[in-house]
Design a protein around this motif. Structure first.
Motif, short mmCIF file in Angstrom:
data_model
loop_
_atom_site.label_atom_id
_atom_site.label_comp_id
_atom_site.label_asym_id
_atom_site.label_seq_id
_atom_site.Cartn_x
_atom_site.Cartn_y
_atom_site.Cartn_z
N LYS A 100 -42.86 39.08 -33.68
CA LYS A 100 -42.49 40.23 -34.49
C LYS A 100 -42.58 41.47 -33.63
O LYS A 100 -43.61 41.71 -32.98
CB LYS A 100 -43.44 40.35 -35.68
CG LYS A 100 -43.00 41.39 -36.68
CD LYS A 100 -44.18 42.14 -37.28
CE LYS A 100 -43.72 43.41 -37.95
NZ LYS A 100 -44.06 44.61 -37.20
N LYS A 101 -41.51 42.25 -33.61
CA LYS A 101 -41.54 43.49 -32.82
C LYS A 101 -42.61 44.41 -33.38
O LYS A 101 -42.69 44.58 -34.59
CB LYS A 101 -40.18 44.19 -32.87
CG LYS A 101 -39.17 43.60 -31.92
CD LYS A 101 -38.11 44.64 -31.53
CE LYS A 101 -37.02 44.01 -30.70
NZ LYS A 101 -35.87 43.57 -31.50
N PRO A 102 -43.43 45.00 -32.51
CA PRO A 102 -44.48 45.90 -33.00
C PRO A 102 -43.88 47.07 -33.79
O PRO A 102 -42.76 47.49 -33.53
CB PRO A 102 -45.16 46.39 -31.72
CG PRO A 102 -44.86 45.36 -30.69
CD PRO A 102 -43.50 44.82 -31.05
N GLY A 103 -44.64 47.56 -34.75
CA GLY A 103 -44.19 48.69 -35.55
C GLY A 103 -43.77 48.26 -36.94
O GLY A 103 -43.46 47.09 -37.17
N PRO A 104 -43.76 49.22 -37.88
CA PRO A 104 -43.49 48.87 -39.27
C PRO A 104 -42.04 48.46 -39.50
O PRO A 104 -41.12 48.97 -38.88
CB PRO A 104 -43.80 50.17 -40.04
CG PRO A 104 -43.72 51.26 -39.02
CD PRO A 104 -44.06 50.65 -37.71
N SER A 105 -41.85 47.50 -40.39
CA SER A 105 -40.52 47.07 -40.80
C SER A 105 -40.36 47.46 -42.27
O SER A 105 -41.31 47.87 -42.91
CB SER A 105 -40.41 45.55 -40.67
OG SER A 105 -41.36 44.93 -41.51
#
Lengths: 268, 243, 242
Positions: free
Chosen positions: B84-89
């Motif tokens: 999962k790419k870091p940061g909020p989705s």
């Protein structure tokens, strides 16, 4: 709590006498614990505790294109997120400088030691290679995050397996793999961050001691064929370091490298 | 209704229809936080930290009547198979918000005007039920932080696999495709009352079956509550309340 | 100065809601848990009535004081109250006074008029600079902020020594009944110690070893969740850590 003037002066006075609140010597490290399998979804993962500092590090692998200047090598990407969970100082939103610096330092400590044999991570030269993602997350910050993170990265790498591919050459993450990431035998880097406070230099500060520091210098060190090698170094903070201080660090760091390597044998 | 069908339907991991995965709860895992906890459903591991009541910036977000509850839920990059790419989705932002709504009915924040209570939830390892495990961990962390609460919040997912109601789905069960397929209904409720605070459903389910779902969730939450209660008491009994 | 600070503590202890009387019955309760049943009981702080039960609204130690049932928190952030003696650190200087960090959710302000002696507006930094530490009293808590005063016995700028933080809810036990615990630690180490209700503690001793020992003794006290027989345990700790 941020450091106050009087606490800082007291710490300077204590260090001058070679004393610390937790009774350690100035270059003595806190107890280190390493454990594995933070996540069974990671190709490798490790949890490192140094005193009350705790970080988790995971390795994920994916397929990608090589960089144009290194068509015969796999890729390494290190990132870190200073989770607001880990400290009242860490905030949501875009990273501040410590959040940017941490993964860059870990990247150099790992990359320059050549622990990962990136040339063996090529699937098809110039077209398809493995990308190794190392992701660092602090869980509780009580100082010395960088050294904890680099240790966690090495442990997670040694624990990591290359995922299996299915018939179509796609990654099947659910299939059990036995094949480890190609690592260079006998190379196992560590980092040591020295903190200068007043005229004293200490290792492995608690958060409180770190707050009092005027300068930090982080060295990545490894041993190649029995020979100590400094692979990376970064000084931060405004206060200069004297030649005598640097010489002293170089004599301390080799002893510490052997000492910690020995201690970690039961874990790594 | 569950009784007759129990014999005919087999869950992939051999659990009974109303049987939850092993639960582990631990309080006081993050010394820096005012309150913290871990909660696991089988292979799903959630951790939560609470900071506050503390200063809220920017000022225009402050509420002069009470503390603002601010939840943040996210997955660690390596908690799932595809990094999962870091940061909020968008997904994590929605879950953060429904988590806030799930927890706030239990809290009494009136004594802390203009402040914020921050709840940070991260998933270390995901095997379905991450939001419900996260809510259970957060409820523990809030209690641990000494926030006034009228009760604990317990959360569990009830699923429907073909025509069979089951509790606490795994990822494998979420992907069930036979018959009517899989339905996933994430619920939370106030432990000692019949009030529900989280209801999120994906799938297909008959209106009359929803009544069965709430009953199953209530039974499951009783077990969760016992695990939570023990975890809180253990932190005192074991003298582990260091900060 | 030392005795003055003592008195400040004692006054604090009297109005503090949680003493450390070891004879009281205590049990660990979680939010929503029934503490006792019956119409005879009254809910105190941290408790409320629900039907015929008294239930807890905090995680903590439930205590019976006659008919009153209350819950004493054992963890959590500092919640400021009027008359609390706290320790704070100066974070900014304005035209009208000093802003302080006192580890609470609202900002704390020390008006220039509340300094113990006259301070000229041009010389505020000479009296209190950014990063300096004071022992102050909260004289008002409003929704927008906290006002402090340095007027009072044992209040003022702290010089030398160091400060550190403990969980604020453990402060009453660090002080002990009528100051018994803190006096024991002062006697054994010879240090001056001021305990802020916000969990910040100031220690100053004749030498580094005494200061380190005083901090360790206090951390020994705050690391324990249960407090039965704590004074004896601390006496023993000093015997073992001579």
């Amino acid at each position: 709590m941020e450091i106050s003037n009087l606490t800082k002066e007291t710490l300077i006075r204590m260090f001058k006498e070679g004393k610390r609140f937790d009774s350690r010597q100035l270059t003595e490290l806190r107890d280190i614990e390493v454990s594995y399998n933070v996540s069974n979804k990671a190709e490798g993962s490790a949890r490192v505790k140094i005193g009350k500092t705790e970080v988790v590090v995971g390795v994920k692998m994916a397929m990608g294109e090589p960089y144009p200047d290194s068509p015969d090598k796999g890729n390494l990407t290190v990132s870190a997120d200073l989770l607001p969970l880990a400290s009242p100082r860490f905030e949501m939103g875009p990273p501040d400088f410590p959040g940017i610096e941490l993964p860059r330092l870990v990247d150099r400590i790992i990359r320059e030691s050549h622990i990962i044999q990136l040339d063996k991570l090529v699937i098809k030269e110039g077209e398809k290679v493995w990308t190794v993602f190392i992701d660092v997350y602090p869980i509780n910050d009580d100082g010395n995050l960088i050294d904890a993170a680099s240790l966690g990265a090495v442990a997670a790498l040694k624990n990591a397996k290359i995922p299996m591919l299915d018939k179509d050459g796609k990654i099947d993450y659910d299939k059990d793999s036995k094949e480890s990431i190609p690592l260079t035998k006998d190379i196992s880097p560590l980092s040591f961050s020295f903190f200068k406070i007043g005229d004293s230099v200490i290792l492995d500060p608690t958060r409180e001691e770190e707050e009092a520091a005027d300068a930090r210098i982080t060295f990545g060190i490894s041993k190649w064929n029995g020979q100590y090698v400094i692979n990376s170094c970064q000084k931060s903070g405004e206060e200069p370091l004297t030649q005598a201080e640097i010489e002293n660090m170089m004599s301390v760091i080799t002893k510490k490298f052997d000492e910690v390597t020995q201690k970690l044998k039961k874990y790594i | 209704m569950a009784k007759e069908k129990e014999s005919s339907f087999k869950r992939s991991d051999g659990r009974k229809l109303n049987e939850m995965r092993p639960m582990i709860a631990k309080v006081g895992i993050i010394p820096n936080a005012d309150g913290s906890a871990m909660f696991t459903f089988g292979n799903t591991i959630a951790i939560a930290a609470v900071y506050g009541p503390r200063k809220l910036h920017p000022q225009h977000m402050q509420n002069p009547q009470k503390a603002v509850l601010r939840c943040n839920y996210d997955l660690l990059s390596f908690s799932v198979s595809d990094r999962k790419k870091p940061g909020p989705s968008r997904r994590s932002q929605e879950i953060s918000k429904v988590t806030e709504w799930a927890l706030s009915p239990a809290l009494d924040l009136n004594s802390f005007p203009n402040t914020v209570v921050d709840v940070q939830i991260y998933i270390l390892q995901a095997d379905a039920g991450t939001r419900t495990a996260g809510i259970n961990a957060a409820s523990l962390a809030l209690a641990h932080a000494g926030i006034p609460m009228r009760d604990l919040i317990c959360s569990v997912a009830v699923g429907k696999l073909d025509k069979n109601l089951v509790v606490d789905l795994t990822k494998e069960e979420e992907d069930f495709e036979e018959g009517e397929g899989a339905t996933d209904f994430a619920m939370a409720k106030i432990a000692n009352s019949d009030e529900f605070t989280l209801m999120q459903l994906d799938g297909k389910i008959q209106p009359e079956v929803i009544n069965e779902v709430t009953k199953l969730a209530t039974e499951a939450c009783k077990q969760i509550y016992e695990v939570q209660k023990k975890a809180l008491k253990d932190v005192v009994e074991s003298n582990g309340g260091k900060k | 100065m030392r005795n003055d600070i003592n008195e400040a503590h004692d006054a604090e202890e009297d109005i503090s809601s949680s003493g450390s009387d070891e004879s009281k019955k205590r049990k660990v309760v979680v939010p929503g848990e029934v503490i006792v049943s019956g119409e005879d009981y009254l809910p105190g702080e941290g408790a409320k009535r629900l039907g015929e039960n008294i239930i807890s609204i905090r995680f903590g130690l439930a205590e019976e004081l006659g008919r009153v049932i209350k819950v004493i928190p054992i963890f959590g952030a500092f919640v400021p109250r009027r008359n609390n003696v706290i320790i704070g650190r100066v974070t900014d200087i304005t035209f009208y006074g000093w802003l302080l960090d006192i580890d609470s959710a609202s900002s704390a302000f020390l008006p220039i008029e509340e300094s113990p002696r006259f301070v000229n507006k041009n010389e505020m930094e000479q009296f209190l600079a950014i990063g300096d530490v004071v022992s102050a009293k909260i004289w008002s808590v409003k929704s927008k902020g906290i006002d402090l005063t340095l007027k009072g016995k044992g209040l003022g700028k702290l010089e030398g020594g160091f400060i550190f933080r403990v969980i604020p809810s453990r402060v009453p036990r660090v002080i002990g009944r009528e100051g018994s615990m803190i006096n024991l630690i002062k006697d054994k180490t010879g240090c001056q110690i001021t305990v802020g209700q916000n969990g910040w503690i100031w220690i100053k001793g004749d030498n580094v070893d005494a200061e380190i020992k005083a901090r360790k003794a206090i951390e020994f006290v705050t690391d324990k969740v249960h407090i039965e027989g704590l004074t004896d345990k601390v006496e023993k700790w000093f015997e073992e850590n001579k």
